[in-house]
Design a protein around this motif. Structure first.
Motif, PDB file in Angstrom:
ATOM      1  N   VAL A  50      47.005 127.526 -56.660  1.00 13.06           N
ATOM      2  CA  VAL A  50      47.338 127.647 -55.238  1.00 13.06           C
ATOM      3  C   VAL A  50      46.562 128.825 -54.664  1.00 13.06           C
ATOM      4  CG1 VAL A  50      49.161 128.002 -53.544  1.00 13.06           C
ATOM      5  CG2 VAL A  50      49.631 126.680 -55.619  1.00 13.06           C
ATOM      6  N   ILE A  51      45.698 128.554 -53.702  1.00 12.52           N
ATOM      7  CA  ILE A  51      44.923 129.575 -52.995  1.00 12.52           C
ATOM      8  C   ILE A  51      45.253 129.441 -51.518  1.00 12.52           C
ATOM      9  CG2 ILE A  51      42.604 130.319 -52.339  1.00 12.52           C
ATOM     10  CD1 ILE A  51      41.620 129.328 -55.048  1.00 12.52           C
ATOM     11  N   THR A  52      45.857 130.465 -50.937  1.00 12.37           N
ATOM     12  CA  THR A  52      46.260 130.395 -49.538  1.00 12.37           C
ATOM     13  C   THR A  52      45.894 131.682 -48.806  1.00 12.37           C
ATOM     14  OG1 THR A  52      48.494 131.209 -50.079  1.00 12.37           O
ATOM     15  CG2 THR A  52      48.179 128.832 -50.000  1.00 12.37           C
TER      16      THR A  52
ATOM     17  N   LEU B 134      33.053 127.411 -52.259  1.00 11.51           N
ATOM     18  CA  LEU B 134      33.404 127.439 -53.676  1.00 11.51           C
ATOM     19  C   LEU B 134      32.121 127.143 -54.451  1.00 11.51           C
ATOM     20  CD1 LEU B 134      36.269 126.959 -52.356  1.00 11.51           C
ATOM     21  CD2 LEU B 134      36.840 125.673 -54.410  1.00 11.51           C
ATOM     22  N   SER B 135      31.734 128.048 -55.311  1.00 15.24           N
ATOM     23  CA  SER B 135      30.532 127.818 -56.110  1.00 15.24           C
ATOM     24  C   SER B 135      30.700 126.544 -56.937  1.00 15.24           C
ATOM     25  CB  SER B 135      30.261 129.015 -57.020  1.00 15.24           C
ATOM     26  OG  SER B 135      30.069 130.191 -56.252  1.00 15.24           O
ATOM     27  N   GLY B 136      29.577 125.949 -57.276  1.00 14.85           N
ATOM     28  CA  GLY B 136      29.605 124.641 -57.929  1.00 14.85           C
ATOM     29  C   GLY B 136      30.429 124.589 -59.194  1.00 14.85           C
ATOM     30  N   ASN B 137      30.459 125.674 -59.972  1.00 18.80           N
ATOM     31  CA  ASN B 137      31.216 125.715 -61.228  1.00 18.80           C
ATOM     32  C   ASN B 137      32.415 126.660 -61.145  1.00 18.80           C
ATOM     33  OD1 ASN B 137      29.617 123.897 -62.756  1.00 18.80           O
ATOM     34  ND2 ASN B 137      28.066 125.484 -63.007  1.00 18.80           N
ATOM     35  N   SER B 138      32.896 126.906 -59.941  1.00 19.08           N
ATOM     36  CA  SER B 138      34.009 127.853 -59.790  1.00 19.08           C
ATOM     37  C   SER B 138      35.288 127.357 -60.461  1.00 19.08           C
ATOM     38  CB  SER B 138      34.278 128.118 -58.304  1.00 19.08           C
ATOM     39  OG  SER B 138      34.528 126.896 -57.623  1.00 19.08           O
ATOM     40  N   LEU B 139      35.481 126.050 -60.545  1.00 22.70           N
ATOM     41  CA  LEU B 139      36.685 125.480 -61.166  1.00 22.70           C
ATOM     42  C   LEU B 139      36.377 124.899 -62.542  1.00 22.70           C
ATOM     43  CD1 LEU B 139      38.109 123.633 -58.024  1.00 22.70           C
ATOM     44  CD2 LEU B 139      38.642 125.935 -58.827  1.00 22.70           C
ATOM     45  N   PHE B 140      35.237 125.268 -63.085  1.00 28.00           N
ATOM     46  CA  PHE B 140      34.824 124.724 -64.377  1.00 28.00           C
ATOM     47  C   PHE B 140      35.805 125.133 -65.476  1.00 28.00           C
ATOM     48  CE2 PHE B 140      32.479 124.886 -68.372  1.00 28.00           C
ATOM     49  CZ  PHE B 140      31.890 123.631 -68.380  1.00 28.00           C
ATOM     50  N   GLY B 141      36.141 124.185 -66.345  1.00 27.74           N
ATOM     51  CA  GLY B 141      37.048 124.450 -67.450  1.00 27.74           C
ATOM     52  C   GLY B 141      38.496 124.130 -67.161  1.00 27.74           C
ATOM     53  N   LEU B 142      38.826 123.813 -65.899  1.00 30.78           N
ATOM     54  CA  LEU B 142      40.207 123.522 -65.525  1.00 30.78           C
ATOM     55  C   LEU B 142      40.478 122.023 -65.603  1.00 30.78           C
ATOM     56  CD1 LEU B 142      40.682 125.859 -62.422  1.00 30.78           C
ATOM     57  CD2 LEU B 142      41.339 126.293 -64.794  1.00 30.78           C
ATOM     58  N   ASN B 143      41.730 121.686 -65.938  1.00 27.80           N
ATOM     59  CA  ASN B 143      42.191 120.299 -65.929  1.00 27.80           C
ATOM     60  C   ASN B 143      43.400 120.196 -65.002  1.00 27.80           C
ATOM     61  OD1 ASN B 143      40.327 119.175 -67.851  1.00 27.80           O
ATOM     62  ND2 ASN B 143      41.429 120.317 -69.429  1.00 27.80           N
ATOM     63  N   LEU B 144      43.207 120.541 -63.756  1.00 27.23           N
ATOM     64  CA  LEU B 144      44.301 120.635 -62.795  1.00 27.23           C
ATOM     65  C   LEU B 144      44.881 119.272 -62.452  1.00 27.23           C
ATOM     66  CD1 LEU B 144      42.723 123.189 -60.279  1.00 27.23           C
ATOM     67  CD2 LEU B 144      44.371 123.686 -62.085  1.00 27.23           C
ATOM     68  N   THR B 145      46.182 119.279 -62.157  1.00 29.83           N
ATOM     69  CA  THR B 145      46.824 118.123 -61.543  1.00 29.83           C
ATOM     70  C   THR B 145      47.178 118.406 -60.092  1.00 29.83           C
ATOM     71  OG1 THR B 145      49.011 118.856 -62.326  1.00 29.83           O
ATOM     72  CG2 THR B 145      47.780 117.337 -63.741  1.00 29.83           C
ATOM     73  N   SER B 146      47.193 119.686 -59.694  1.00 28.94           N
ATOM     74  CA  SER B 146      47.530 120.061 -58.318  1.00 28.94           C
ATOM     75  C   SER B 146      46.629 121.209 -57.882  1.00 28.94           C
ATOM     76  CB  SER B 146      49.001 120.468 -58.216  1.00 28.94           C
ATOM     77  OG  SER B 146      49.310 120.947 -56.919  1.00 28.94           O
ATOM     78  N   LEU B 147      45.970 121.044 -56.724  1.00 22.72           N
ATOM     79  CA  LEU B 147      45.110 122.094 -56.171  1.00 22.72           C
ATOM     80  C   LEU B 147      45.423 122.253 -54.691  1.00 22.72           C
ATOM     81  CD1 LEU B 147      42.728 124.085 -56.267  1.00 22.72           C
ATOM     82  CD2 LEU B 147      41.202 122.153 -55.845  1.00 22.72           C
ATOM     83  N   THR B 148      45.703 123.499 -54.290  1.00 22.28           N
ATOM     84  CA  THR B 148      45.982 123.815 -52.894  1.00 22.28           C
ATOM     85  C   THR B 148      45.044 124.923 -52.436  1.00 22.28           C
ATOM     86  OG1 THR B 148      48.324 123.210 -53.093  1.00 22.28           O
ATOM     87  CG2 THR B 148      47.719 124.665 -51.277  1.00 22.28           C
ATOM     88  N   ILE B 149      44.300 124.658 -51.358  1.00 25.94           N
ATOM     89  CA  ILE B 149      43.458 125.674 -50.715  1.00 25.94           C
ATOM     90  C   ILE B 149      43.756 125.584 -49.221  1.00 25.94           C
ATOM     91  CG2 ILE B 149      41.132 126.580 -50.409  1.00 25.94           C
ATOM     92  CD1 ILE B 149      40.262 125.064 -52.859  1.00 25.94           C
ATOM     93  N   ARG B 150      44.705 126.389 -48.754  1.00 28.20           N
ATOM     94  CA  ARG B 150      45.197 126.309 -47.375  1.00 28.20           C
ATOM     95  C   ARG B 150      44.895 127.608 -46.620  1.00 28.20           C
ATOM     96  NH1 ARG B 150      49.801 122.708 -46.460  1.00 28.20           N
ATOM     97  NH2 ARG B 150      50.652 124.287 -45.068  1.00 28.20           N
ATOM     98  N   HIS B 151      44.779 127.448 -45.292  1.00 22.73           N
ATOM     99  CA  HIS B 151      44.583 128.601 -44.400  1.00 22.73           C
ATOM    100  C   HIS B 151      43.381 129.439 -44.828  1.00 22.73           C
ATOM    101  CE1 HIS B 151      48.241 128.048 -42.005  1.00 22.73           C
ATOM    102  NE2 HIS B 151      48.854 127.721 -43.119  1.00 22.73           N
ATOM    103  N   CYS B 152      42.281 128.760 -45.128  1.00 29.13           N
ATOM    104  CA  CYS B 152      41.034 129.446 -45.475  1.00 29.13           C
ATOM    105  C   CYS B 152      39.975 129.078 -44.431  1.00 29.13           C
ATOM    106  CB  CYS B 152      40.598 129.086 -46.892  1.00 29.13           C
ATOM    107  SG  CYS B 152      41.779 129.631 -48.169  1.00 29.13           S
TER     108      CYS B 152
END
Length: 609
Positions: free
Chosen positions: A236-238, A246-264
């Motif tokens: 959660v990023i708010t 977001l850099s191309g590999n900024s989320l590399f290595g994650l296996n997320l089921t939920s991603l929140t990027i609000r109020h950015c």
């Protein structure tokens, strides 16, 4: 007295004795409730909130399990502060003026499960403060003034699962600060002054499943920010007001089921960082100035079920935007700038269960006709879409339409290209030409151009399709000739108009030319355009260039001779001959091959003017 009655009497006296002994023992261990507190012996709870306390009361019942010390004036917790409360499970010290906690202040609370220290004045937590808390599951140190987390600060909290450290003044988190938190599942690092994601510190949390960042001042999310967090499921990023990319590999290595990027400040959906998240189910990009959801770029999110993009700047959702999302169930794009949402945007509209489309300037026409038959079982979240751009339907809800009204209300008009007379455009090589294509229809049709090679033309390049619907060919070349096709299309159909372009090559036979063969060894600069290896020169131009060159050379030589003449006269007696000795190259070669060092020299005499 009979034997039976005697036994009965002894039993009665024994029972009375045991009862008296139990009462006496319990009166010795029971402590009175402190004057500023309220005690509940049944719940084993002591509430000392708002008691104006400056220290922890001494006479607390030993069997207390819940202790509330909030809203007091305590500044310090000393060593072994709670040693008399071995049964304590929940301790709340929030909303005090706590500035110092001594090492081992909580030692002895081996059964404590929750500890709250929020809204105090702590600036630093010394290593060893949390010693003796082997069962602690929740720690809340939010809204303090903590500047740094030192190495091994939390190493004793091996059972900790939930950690809240929001709204502190954190500027640095040491690489080993989270060492020991092997059971941590949820971490809140909100409202800090961090200049980067504490990647190295987070690598200690291999079991982390939920990570929350709120109000950080970062403008970009760097590559590999969350490496080694393979068990993280929720990010959660708010309120990162400066976050644009977001850099191309900024989320590399994650296996997320939920991603929140609000109020950015994201202006585009981060397609590249998202593409490997094949287990993502929930995506929230609300309150970002995103203007478009492009086609065929979300298809790798195979398991995505929910997309929230509320309060953005969405102007369009392209056809095929959700292609490949076979499990897509919820789309919430309320409070945007959408004029329509076409059925072709979805992989399968039958899987859609919830649609938030309210507070958009919708044009109620045939593009939204697909949603009306589904209004009975499609959940509009209590806010059905409203028509705003149609004078006839303005202010009406979708749910208000009757079956008899629909054929005459939600309509579109097929595109029609104006000025349809046959077109043939001629232009000389090297010139720029523009061809206009104007179309009308309802909704306003989009205009595209097809090249003679049957490929759509983009808005960039030497031959390009402009935003106003026209075709521009810059520096036209003979190979640009051919039949171009203007296509106007909307939801009701399309219309087309062919345009023939002829580019006249440079006339080569109208003037006299000759070619300098053998003088230039380099190839033509543009063999693809001319296909020639010889360079043509005009006779008149060549003569002028030769004359100018000869005059320049003659002038330079004349000046040199005049200068040498006057210089020699001014020097007086001058030797008019000079003898120069030199060693021929053949002599050098033979001397090197011989045994001696003798080399024959030659001389010649030069006469000076």
């Amino acid at each position: 007295m009979s034997e039976g009655s005697a036994v009965h009497q002894w039993l009665c006296w024994g029972a009375l004795y045991l009862l008296a002994a139990r009462v006496a023992l319990s009166s010795e261990t029971r402590r009175p409730c402190p004057q500023s507190c309220h005690c509940n012996s049944v719940l084993q709870e002591v509430n000392c909130s708002d008691g104006q306390l400056t220290t922890v009361p001494n006479s607390l019942p030993q069997n207390t399990k819940l202790l509330n010390l909030t809203h007091n004036k305590m500044k310090t917790l000393v060593h072994w502060q709670f040693q008399s409360l071995p049964q304590l499970l929940d301790l709340d010290l929030s909303d005090n003026i706590m500035a110092l906690i001594e090492v081992e202040a909580f030692l002895g609370l081996e059964r404590l499960i929750t500890l709250r220290l929020a809204r105090n004045h702590l600036k630093i937590i010394p290593v060893g403060v949390f010693a003796g808390l082997p069962e602690l599951k929740l720690l809340d140190i939010s809204s303090n003034e903590i500047l740094v987390f030192l190495d091994f600060t939390f190493r004793d909290l091996t059972a900790l699962q939930f950690f809240k450290a929001a709204d502190n003044d954190l500027v640095f988190i040491s690489h080993q600060a989270f060492t020991g938190l092997t059971s941590l599942q949820e971490l809140h690092l909100d409202g800090c002054n961090l200049t980067a994601v504490p990647t190295e510190a987070l690598t200690q949390l291999s079991g982390l499943r939920s990570l929350h960042f709120h109000q950080l001042g970062l403008a970009t999310l760097q590559n590999y920010s969350f490496r080694q967090l393979e068990h993280l499921k929720e990010l959660v990023i708010t309120s990162w007001r400066w976050l644009e990319t977001l850099s191309g590999n900024s989320l590399f290595g994650l296996n997320l089921t939920s991603l929140t990027i609000r109020h950015c400040n994201l202006r585009a959906v981060p397609y590249i960082p998202l593409h490997h998240l094949v287990y993502l189910v929930y995506l929230d990009l609300s309150f970002n100035p995103i203007t478009d959801i492009h086609r065929n770029l979300l298809g790798e999110l195979l398991r995505l079920q929910e997309l929230h993009l509320v309060g953005g700047s969405l102007l369009r959702i392209e056809i095929g935007a959700f292609k490949g999302l076979a499990h897509f169930k919820l789309l919430n794009v309320s409070r945007n700038l959408l004029t329509t949402l076409e059925v072709g945007a979805f992989h399968s509209v039958d899987t859609l269960k919830t649609l938030g489309l309210d507070n958009n300037p919708l044009a109620c026409d045939c593009r939204l006709l697909w949603a009306v038959p589904r209004r009975l079982y499609l959940d509009f979240r209590g806010n059905p879409p409203t028509c705003t751009t149609s004078d006839q339907l303005q202010g009406r809800y979708f749910l208000d339409f009757t079956e008899s009204e629909l054929p005459g209300l939600l309509t579109c008009r097929q595109p029609r290209i104006l000025n349809r007379r046959p077109r043939e455009v001629r232009v000389d090589q090297g010139h720029t030409v523009g061809v206009y294509c104007v179309a009308e229809g309802d909704p306003l049709p989009s205009v595209t151009w097809i090249s003679p090679q049957l490929k759509p033309l983009s808005s960039i390049g030497r031959i390009r399709a402009l935003s106003n619907g026209s075709l521009e060919v810059r520096y036209a070349q003979p190979q640009d000739s051919g039949a171009y096709l203007c296509v106007a299309s909307n939801a009701a159909g399309n219309d087309s108009l062919p345009v023939s372009l002829h580019v006249r090559a440079f006339p080569l036979s109208s003037e006299k030319h000759f070619r300098l063969k053998g003088w230039f060894a380099f190839p033509s600069a543009s063999p693809g355009l001319s296909g020639k290896q010889n360079i043509p020169f005009d006779v008149k131009t060549l003569m002028v260039a030769a004359t100018i060159g000869f005059l320049s050379f003659f002038s330079s030589v004349s000046v040199c001779f005049i200068f040498m003449f006057f210089w020699s006269k001014s020097r007086g007696q001058i030797k008019h001959t000079a003898t120069i000795a030199y060693v021929p190259r053949s002599a050098v070669s033979s001397s090197n091959g011989g045994k001696g060092n003798y080399m024959e020299t030659s001389r010649f005499t030069m006469k000076l003017i």
